[in-house]
Design an enzyme around this catalytic site. Structure first.
Site, PDB file in Angstrom:
ATOM      1  N   GLU A   1      11.464  -8.869  18.858  1.00 14.40           N
ATOM      2  CA  GLU A   1      12.180  -9.873  17.732  1.00 14.40           C
ATOM      3  C   GLU A   1      13.160  -9.028  16.967  1.00 14.40           C
ATOM      4  O   GLU A   1      13.541  -7.803  17.348  1.00 14.40           O
ATOM      5  CB  GLU A   1      11.371 -10.546  16.864  1.00 14.40           C
ATOM      6  CG  GLU A   1      10.266  -9.767  16.243  1.00 14.40           C
ATOM      7  CD  GLU A   1       9.233 -10.159  15.354  1.00 14.40           C
ATOM      8  OE1 GLU A   1       9.436 -11.641  14.906  1.00 14.40           O
ATOM      9  OE2 GLU A   1       8.123  -9.945  15.170  1.00 14.40           O
TER      10      GLU A   1
ATOM     11  N   LYS B   1       1.263 -12.852   9.504  1.00  9.92           N
ATOM     12  CA  LYS B   1       2.369 -12.656   8.443  1.00  9.92           C
ATOM     13  C   LYS B   1       1.909 -11.792   7.135  1.00  9.92           C
ATOM     14  O   LYS B   1       1.691 -12.553   6.163  1.00  9.92           O
ATOM     15  CB  LYS B   1       3.243 -13.982   8.325  1.00  9.92           C
ATOM     16  CG  LYS B   1       4.482 -13.863   7.788  1.00  9.92           C
ATOM     17  CD  LYS B   1       5.273 -15.203   7.618  1.00  9.92           C
ATOM     18  CE  LYS B   1       6.502 -15.260   6.858  1.00  9.92           C
ATOM     19  NZ  LYS B   1       7.589 -14.201   7.328  1.00  9.92           N
TER      20      LYS B   1
ATOM     21  N   LEU C   1       6.296 -12.321  15.433  1.00 12.28           N
ATOM     22  CA  LEU C   1       5.975 -13.493  14.489  1.00 12.28           C
ATOM     23  C   LEU C   1       6.373 -14.614  14.930  1.00 12.28           C
ATOM     24  O   LEU C   1       7.698 -14.850  15.342  1.00 12.28           O
ATOM     25  CB  LEU C   1       6.714 -13.167  13.052  1.00 12.28           C
ATOM     26  CG  LEU C   1       6.278 -14.236  12.115  1.00 12.28           C
ATOM     27  CD1 LEU C   1       4.752 -14.136  11.492  1.00 12.28           C
ATOM     28  CD2 LEU C   1       7.158 -14.529  10.982  1.00 12.28           C
TER      29      LEU C   1
ATOM     30  N   ARG D   1     -11.273   0.079  -5.361  1.00 10.00           N
ATOM     31  CA  ARG D   1     -10.853   0.338  -4.199  1.00 10.00           C
ATOM     32  C   ARG D   1     -11.733   0.709  -3.036  1.00 10.00           C
ATOM     33  O   ARG D   1     -12.428   1.861  -3.305  1.00 10.00           O
ATOM     34  CB  ARG D   1      -9.672   1.416  -4.251  1.00 10.00           C
ATOM     35  CG  ARG D   1      -8.921   1.900  -3.165  1.00 10.00           C
ATOM     36  CD  ARG D   1      -7.613   2.682  -3.177  1.00 10.00           C
ATOM     37  NE  ARG D   1      -6.807   3.156  -1.959  1.00 10.00           N
ATOM     38  CZ  ARG D   1      -7.329   3.862  -1.130  1.00 10.00           C
ATOM     39  NH1 ARG D   1      -8.454   4.326  -1.089  1.00 10.00           N
ATOM     40  NH2 ARG D   1      -6.712   3.953  -0.095  1.00 10.00           N
TER      41      ARG D   1
ATOM     42  N   HIS E   1     -11.985   0.554   1.337  1.00 12.17           N
ATOM     43  CA  HIS E   1     -11.423  -0.057   2.609  1.00 12.17           C
ATOM     44  C   HIS E   1     -11.890  -1.481   3.082  1.00 12.17           C
ATOM     45  O   HIS E   1     -11.248  -2.450   3.421  1.00 12.17           O
ATOM     46  CB  HIS E   1     -11.387   0.971   3.822  1.00 12.17           C
ATOM     47  CG  HIS E   1     -10.549   1.884   3.608  1.00 12.17           C
ATOM     48  ND1 HIS E   1     -10.346   3.035   2.604  1.00 12.17           N
ATOM     49  CD2 HIS E   1      -9.428   2.323   4.315  1.00 12.17           C
ATOM     50  CE1 HIS E   1      -9.489   3.776   2.721  1.00 12.17           C
ATOM     51  NE2 HIS E   1      -8.565   3.172   3.700  1.00 12.17           N
TER      52      HIS E   1
ATOM     53  N   TYR F   1       1.892 -14.034   3.595  1.00  9.87           N
ATOM     54  CA  TYR F   1       2.853 -14.586   2.687  1.00  9.87           C
ATOM     55  C   TYR F   1       3.739 -15.495   3.590  1.00  9.87           C
ATOM     56  O   TYR F   1       3.716 -15.477   4.724  1.00  9.87           O
ATOM     57  CB  TYR F   1       3.900 -13.406   2.042  1.00  9.87           C
ATOM     58  CG  TYR F   1       4.822 -12.949   2.965  1.00  9.87           C
ATOM     59  CD1 TYR F   1       4.671 -12.119   4.055  1.00  9.87           C
ATOM     60  CD2 TYR F   1       6.274 -13.460   3.224  1.00  9.87           C
ATOM     61  CE1 TYR F   1       5.264 -11.576   5.025  1.00  9.87           C
ATOM     62  CE2 TYR F   1       7.157 -12.980   4.049  1.00  9.87           C
ATOM     63  CZ  TYR F   1       6.847 -11.895   4.947  1.00  9.87           C
ATOM     64  OH  TYR F   1       7.506 -11.398   6.020  1.00  9.87           O
TER      65      TYR F   1
ATOM     66  N   ARG G   1       0.846 -21.955   9.371  1.00 11.31           N
ATOM     67  CA  ARG G   1       1.067 -20.718   9.650  1.00 11.31           C
ATOM     68  C   ARG G   1       0.317 -19.783   8.511  1.00 11.31           C
ATOM     69  O   ARG G   1      -0.407 -18.811   8.708  1.00 11.31           O
ATOM     70  CB  ARG G   1       2.432 -20.060   9.958  1.00 11.31           C
ATOM     71  CG  ARG G   1       2.565 -18.628  10.387  1.00 11.31           C
ATOM     72  CD  ARG G   1       3.861 -18.317  10.684  1.00 11.31           C
ATOM     73  NE  ARG G   1       4.921 -18.248   9.616  1.00 11.31           N
ATOM     74  CZ  ARG G   1       6.182 -18.219   9.698  1.00 11.31           C
ATOM     75  NH1 ARG G   1       6.605 -17.706  10.955  1.00 11.31           N
ATOM     76  NH2 ARG G   1       6.938 -18.170   8.686  1.00 11.31           N
TER      77      ARG G   1
HETATM   78  N1  PMP Z   1      10.186 -12.483  12.588  1.00 14.97           N
HETATM   79  C1  PMP Z   1       9.976 -11.788  11.480  1.00 14.97           C
HETATM   80  C2  PMP Z   1       9.403 -10.471  11.683  1.00 14.97           C
HETATM   81  C3  PMP Z   1      10.272 -12.357  10.237  1.00 14.97           C
HETATM   82  O1  PMP Z   1       9.820 -11.777   8.991  1.00 14.97           O
HETATM   83  C4  PMP Z   1      10.667 -13.690  10.258  1.00 14.97           C
HETATM   84  C5  PMP Z   1      10.887 -14.283   9.019  1.00 14.97           C
HETATM   85  N2  PMP Z   1       9.763 -14.749   8.188  1.00 14.97           N
HETATM   86  C6  PMP Z   1      10.904 -14.297  11.439  1.00 14.97           C
HETATM   87  C7  PMP Z   1      10.630 -13.740  12.648  1.00 14.97           C
HETATM   88  C8  PMP Z   1      11.302 -15.742  11.499  1.00 14.97           C
HETATM   89  O2  PMP Z   1      10.367 -16.598  11.150  1.00 14.97           O
HETATM   90  P1  PMP Z   1      10.452 -17.939  10.372  1.00 14.97           P
HETATM   91  O3  PMP Z   1      11.456 -18.607  11.390  1.00 14.97           O
HETATM   92  O4  PMP Z   1       9.380 -18.494  10.312  1.00 14.97           O
HETATM   93  O5  PMP Z   1      11.291 -17.781   8.991  1.00 14.97           O
END
Ligand code: PMP
Length: 290
Positions: free
Chosen positions: A180, A148, A205, A100, A102, A33, A52
């Protein structure tokens, strides 16, 4: 006014929008997403979000549901139909519907595409001006959080820890090293005013806001270092802040029960927040307007 969602080729009132129960997004979290901010009717970092999304799809050998142009068109249409001026667009691509099992189904299975839009962008100015509290919690996620995916249960659990502590975010750490936050990237400013954030590896991410803030910070003459830092370092830092699509630049003034520096938002974070806001105010996106 009912919200309009795009689901596999149709624009539907959100209440009538469904996906199949054997959609792999539902059974295996086999989906990716993006969340993009809409500011004054324009997308923030459209190119970065599409790039991305395509990377996430590639990393999972998932077919793309539409060309970049078609995807942009649909997003714009969902934004228009929902009358969103300041808000977010949500794009989800699942591998598709298959009995379903895997292993990935045949390449003929069509990916599902859902796009929705919401009103409201970013936390209120007063929240940013006061700064926020974060709590620390172990990062228990898998080793490919650079993709993501919709497999966000560990992130949801971390955010719940924050919610129960009346904190804005949860700072994730692996043995004391900050990766993060649960839905944003984490930063600190060292006593010599160097801006530090975790490098773009499989452990975080790679935020689109992170990339833009790095660019803006460098253009403004700040020294930016992409390296990991610890919770202990953050506690001794001059400033700590977060970035994200729905967070913008958010000063952190408290980590667990300890204040960061003097407990007020730092000048670097506030300056970057203002510069990021100026960047959004100055948006003109030709791909969107085409
Ligand atoms: N880290 C995580 C785990 C996130 O979910 C997000 C939000 N999408 C971010 C960082 C920040 O990413 P972005 O600046 O692309 O929203």
């Amino acid at each position: 006014m009912s919200h309009i969602a795009y689901v596999n080729g149709r624009y539907l009132p959100q209440a009538d929008a469904y996906v199949h129960i054997e959609d792999r997004g539902y059974q295996f979290a086999d989906g990716v997403y993006e969340v993009m901010c809409i500011w004054n009717g324009l997308p923030v970092d459209l190119t970065g979000h599409i790039a991305r999304l395509n990377r996430s799809l590639r990393e999972l050998s998932m077919a793309s549901p539409a060309s970049d142009g078609a995807l942009t068109f649909i997003m714009k249409e969902v934004v228009r139909r929902n009358h969103v001026e300041k808000g977010t667009v949500y794009i989800q691509v699942n591998r598709g519907v298959a009995p379903r099992a895997h292993a990935f189904p045949s390449k003929n299975v069509k990916p599902s595409l859902v796009i929705t839009a919401k009103h409201g962008a970013g936390p209120s100015e007063s929240v940013a001006e006061a700064g926020v509290k974060v709590v620390t919690t172990p990062d228990i996620r898998w080793k490919r959080v650079d993709i993501k995916t919709v497999g966000l249960l560990p992130n949801a659990m971390a955010k719940q820890v924050a919610a129960e502590a009346r904190a804005f975010e949860a700072l994730l750490h692996v043995d004391g090293t900050v990766t993060e936050a649960s839905s944003s990237n984490a930063w600190m400013v060292t006593p010599d005013k160097t801006i530090v954030t975790h490098p773009s590896t499989n452990a975080i991410l790679s935020g689109i806001t992170r990339a833009t803030v790095i660019r803006i910070a460098k253009e403004a003459g700040y020294k930016v270092q992409e390296r990991a830092f610890t919770v202990a370092e953050a506690l001794k830092a001059k400033e700590v802040f977060l970035t994200g699509t729905t967070t913008f630049v958010m000063p952190v003034v408290q980590i667990d029960e300890k204040t960061v520096a003097n407990g007020s938002p730092g000048t670097v974070a506030l300056d970057l927040r203002q510069r990021y806001r100026a960047f959004m105010d100055g948006l003109t996106d030709t791909a969107w307007n085409a």
